[in-house]
Design an enzyme around this catalytic site. Structure first.
Site, PDB file in Angstrom:
ATOM      1  N   GLU A  71       8.858 -17.625   6.423  1.00 41.91           N
ATOM      2  CA  GLU A  71       8.733 -19.000   6.943  1.00 41.91           C
ATOM      3  C   GLU A  71       7.567 -19.092   7.912  1.00 41.91           C
ATOM      4  O   GLU A  71       7.507 -20.000   8.732  1.00 41.91           O
ATOM      5  CB  GLU A  71      10.064 -19.543   7.470  1.00 41.91           C
ATOM      6  CG  GLU A  71      10.731 -18.773   8.561  1.00 41.91           C
ATOM      7  CD  GLU A  71      10.142 -19.052   9.924  1.00 41.91           C
ATOM      8  OE1 GLU A  71       9.303 -18.214  10.352  1.00 41.91           O
ATOM      9  OE2 GLU A  71      10.513 -20.054  10.567  1.00 41.91           O
ATOM     10  N   TRP A  72       6.632 -18.162   7.743  1.00 40.73           N
ATOM     11  CA  TRP A  72       5.295 -18.221   8.365  1.00 40.73           C
ATOM     12  C   TRP A  72       5.305 -18.155   9.895  1.00 40.73           C
ATOM     13  O   TRP A  72       4.330 -18.541  10.550  1.00 40.73           O
ATOM     14  CB  TRP A  72       4.543 -19.474   7.875  1.00 40.73           C
ATOM     15  CG  TRP A  72       4.731 -19.727   6.415  1.00 40.73           C
ATOM     16  CD1 TRP A  72       4.505 -18.831   5.411  1.00 40.73           C
ATOM     17  CD2 TRP A  72       5.209 -20.918   5.776  1.00 40.73           C
ATOM     18  NE1 TRP A  72       4.806 -19.390   4.192  1.00 40.73           N
ATOM     19  CE2 TRP A  72       5.236 -20.672   4.391  1.00 40.73           C
ATOM     20  CE3 TRP A  72       5.603 -22.167   6.253  1.00 40.73           C
ATOM     21  CZ2 TRP A  72       5.659 -21.632   3.459  1.00 40.73           C
ATOM     22  CZ3 TRP A  72       6.021 -23.129   5.319  1.00 40.73           C
ATOM     23  CH2 TRP A  72       6.041 -22.855   3.957  1.00 40.73           C
ATOM     24  N   GLY A  73       6.422 -17.710  10.457  1.00 36.59           N
ATOM     25  CA  GLY A  73       6.483 -17.578  11.911  1.00 36.59           C
ATOM     26  C   GLY A  73       6.794 -18.889  12.618  1.00 36.59           C
ATOM     27  O   GLY A  73       6.818 -18.938  13.851  1.00 36.59           O
ATOM     28  N   ASP A  89      -0.586 -18.052   5.410  1.00 36.52           N
ATOM     29  CA  ASP A  89      -1.081 -17.123   4.383  1.00 36.52           C
ATOM     30  C   ASP A  89      -2.405 -16.468   4.774  1.00 36.52           C
ATOM     31  O   ASP A  89      -3.256 -17.085   5.406  1.00 36.52           O
ATOM     32  CB  ASP A  89      -1.292 -17.867   3.066  1.00 36.52           C
ATOM     33  CG  ASP A  89       0.031 -18.256   2.427  1.00 36.52           C
ATOM     34  OD1 ASP A  89       1.083 -18.027   3.050  1.00 36.52           O
ATOM     35  OD2 ASP A  89       0.002 -18.790   1.313  1.00 36.52           O
ATOM     36  N   ASP A 126      10.878 -17.978   0.458  1.00 39.04           N
ATOM     37  CA  ASP A 126       9.832 -18.830   1.036  1.00 39.04           C
ATOM     38  C   ASP A 126      10.420 -20.088   1.680  1.00 39.04           C
ATOM     39  O   ASP A 126      11.633 -20.298   1.640  1.00 39.04           O
ATOM     40  CB  ASP A 126       8.823 -19.161  -0.084  1.00 39.04           C
ATOM     41  CG  ASP A 126       7.402 -19.300   0.426  1.00 39.04           C
ATOM     42  OD1 ASP A 126       7.203 -19.467   1.643  1.00 39.04           O
ATOM     43  OD2 ASP A 126       6.479 -19.239  -0.409  1.00 39.04           O
TER      44      ASP A 126
HETATM   45  C1  GLA Z   1       3.591 -19.507   0.271  1.00 40.51           C
HETATM   46  C2  GLA Z   1       3.709 -18.050   0.741  1.00 40.51           C
HETATM   47  C3  GLA Z   1       2.757 -17.193  -0.083  1.00 40.51           C
HETATM   48  C4  GLA Z   1       3.097 -17.312  -1.553  1.00 40.51           C
HETATM   49  C5  GLA Z   1       3.049 -18.773  -1.972  1.00 40.51           C
HETATM   50  C6  GLA Z   1       3.587 -18.981  -3.382  1.00 40.51           C
HETATM   51  O1  GLA Z   1       2.349 -20.032   0.572  1.00 40.51           O
HETATM   52  O2  GLA Z   1       3.404 -17.953   2.110  1.00 40.51           O
HETATM   53  O3  GLA Z   1       2.827 -15.858   0.343  1.00 40.51           O
HETATM   54  O4  GLA Z   1       4.354 -16.776  -1.778  1.00 40.51           O
HETATM   55  O5  GLA Z   1       3.822 -19.600  -1.120  1.00 40.51           O
HETATM   56  O6  GLA Z   1       3.565 -20.307  -3.771  1.00 40.51           O
END
Ligand code: GLA
Length: 412
Positions: A192-194, A214, A159
């Site tokens: 890393e969410w893109g 998310d 993450d």
């Molecule tokens: C981030 C990630 C999620 C999850 C949470 C855990 O938000 O994007 O998928 O793993 O952390 O804290």
């Protein structure tokens, strides 16, 4: 570093020859293990349903149900612990699981999962702390990788919280190098969410990369958490635009884990699962398998839909047309087959009238085209399992609200 690795290795039961056999100690290999995730990974992850509330009893029970429910037979393989399995680092820096929640230790849990013919995934973070405030791997990458390898971990989700000053590509290359050096093949899930376009540098470094923030358990909404937002299934789908060229065997766009069985209505769950199959997304269930309904299980184990997702060509599907919230998606499959999915995002039913003889489905990326001439294709409904005519005739049907009609086209 060499000295440290030796000390760490000795402490962990590895011998000097083991360590030196891994090659020269100052050249790092920043690339992922090849040959893993040749089709999108399938499994379960604790986060969507349980967040930080996880322990070894839960994980063992989930592994049991993965087998007894038939999900393992349907292709699900990984049991992934997300955030909050962590306890503290000891005086030498080694990470330990939370002793109250995982009293038997992580090796014992991994052994149990392996004994079921399944694989285990863990979660860490490139920063100082995970998103849930547990110890992150920054500065401990090689040590953590050795620990995971020793426990028998098969998959690492990594993450991106608390990463002050770090650059994503470099940080993920460091953990990839650490996993390589640790010597146990592991899938690396880049999370890393893109933010830093991981689809551009991720394919060499990891096996999948999150493309968005998310997911949230709703069909079509954005959830505002104040400092951050999470996204409904349709919002996540829209964010995949322009990314299909980056996916393929061993390297996948990851639109986040499934919310099937977590509270949406059944047609929305079906549409969610169907679209994740169409876009060759990792199929990582996020519900409580122990108490799921027969309908949820049926969706998650629809072998025909899974076959579309797991198709060996590994070509991500594409949107062919969109009009009035009715979308038509295609995905080229092996042996000249195609999947087609009519997705109705509207709150009312919508009529489809798709005249194959007037359409040109020509995918320049995969250089594949639907050939309507000759005897055409048979359409098989992947949810009802019924044959629904051929491409010789226009296809007419009503798609219910927030639902899909999904077919496999096979050459006659
Ligand atoms: C981030 C990630 C999620 C999850 C949470 C855990 O938000 O994007 O998928 O793993 O952390 O804290």
């Amino acid at each position: 570093m060499k000295k440290f690795l030796l000390v760490a290795g000795f402490l962990m039961g590895l011998s000097a020859p083991d360590l030196y056999a891994q090659g020269n100690n100052y050249v790092q290999d920043y690339t992922k293990y090849e040959g893993l995730a040749l089709t999108p990974p399938m499994g379960w992850n604790s986060w969507n349903k349980f967040a930080c509330n996880i322990d070894e009893k839960l994980i063992r029970e989930i592994a049991d149900v993965m087998v007894s429910s038939g999900m393992k037979d349907a292709g699900y393989q990984y049991i992934n612990l997300d955030d909050c399995w962590h306890g503290e680092r000891d005086s030498l820096g080694f990470i330990h699981p939370d002793a109250k929640r995982f009293p038997s230790g992580m090796k014992a849990l991994a052994d149990y999962i392996h004994s079921k013919g399944l694989k285990i995934g863990l979660y860490s973070d490139a920063g100082s702390q995970t998103c849930g405030g547990r110890p992150g791997s920054r500065g401990y990458e090689f040590q953590d990788a050795l620990t995971y390898a020793k426990w028998g971990v098969d998959y690492l989700k990594y993450d991106w919280c608390n990463t002050e000053g770090l650059k994503a590509e470099g940080a993920y290359k460091t953990i990839a190098a650490a996993l390589k050096r640790a010597g146990r093949p592991m899938v690396l899930s880049i999370c890393e969410w893109g933010n830093d376009e991981p689809w551009k540098w991720g394919p060499a470094v990891g096996h999948l990369w999150r493309t968005t923030g998310d997911i949230f358990n709703c069909f079509d909404c954005v959830e505002d958490h104040g400092t951050w937002k999470s996204f409904g299934v349709m919002q996540i789908l829209d964010k995949q635009k322009g990314l299909r060229q980056y996916a393929g065997p061993g390297h996948w766009n990851d639109p986040d884990m499934l919310e099937v069985g977590n509270g949406m209505v059944v047609n929305e769950d079906r549409a969610h699962f169907a679209m994740w199959a169409m876009i060759a997304a990792p199929l990582v269930a996020g519900n409580d398998l122990r108490s799921m309904s027969a309908t949820t299980l049926q969706i998650l184990t629809n072998k025909d839909v899974i076959a579309v997702n797991q198709d060996s060509l590994g070509i991500q599907g594409f949107q062919y047309r969109e009009k009035d919230k009715l979308e038509i998606w295609f995905k080229p499959l092996q042996d000249g087959d195609w999947a087609v999915c009519f997705l109705n995002r509207n709150d009312i039913g919508q009529q489809v009238n798709f005249d194959w003889s007037k359409e040109v489905v020509d995918d320049s990326l995969s250089k594949r085209k639907i050939e309507i001439g000759g005897r055409g294709y048979t359409l098989r409904n992947l949810w009802t399992k019924k044959v629904a005519g051929t491409t010789k005739k226009a296809f007419k049907a009503v798609v219910p609200p927030h639902d899909v009609l999904m077919f496999r086209l096979s050459k006659n």
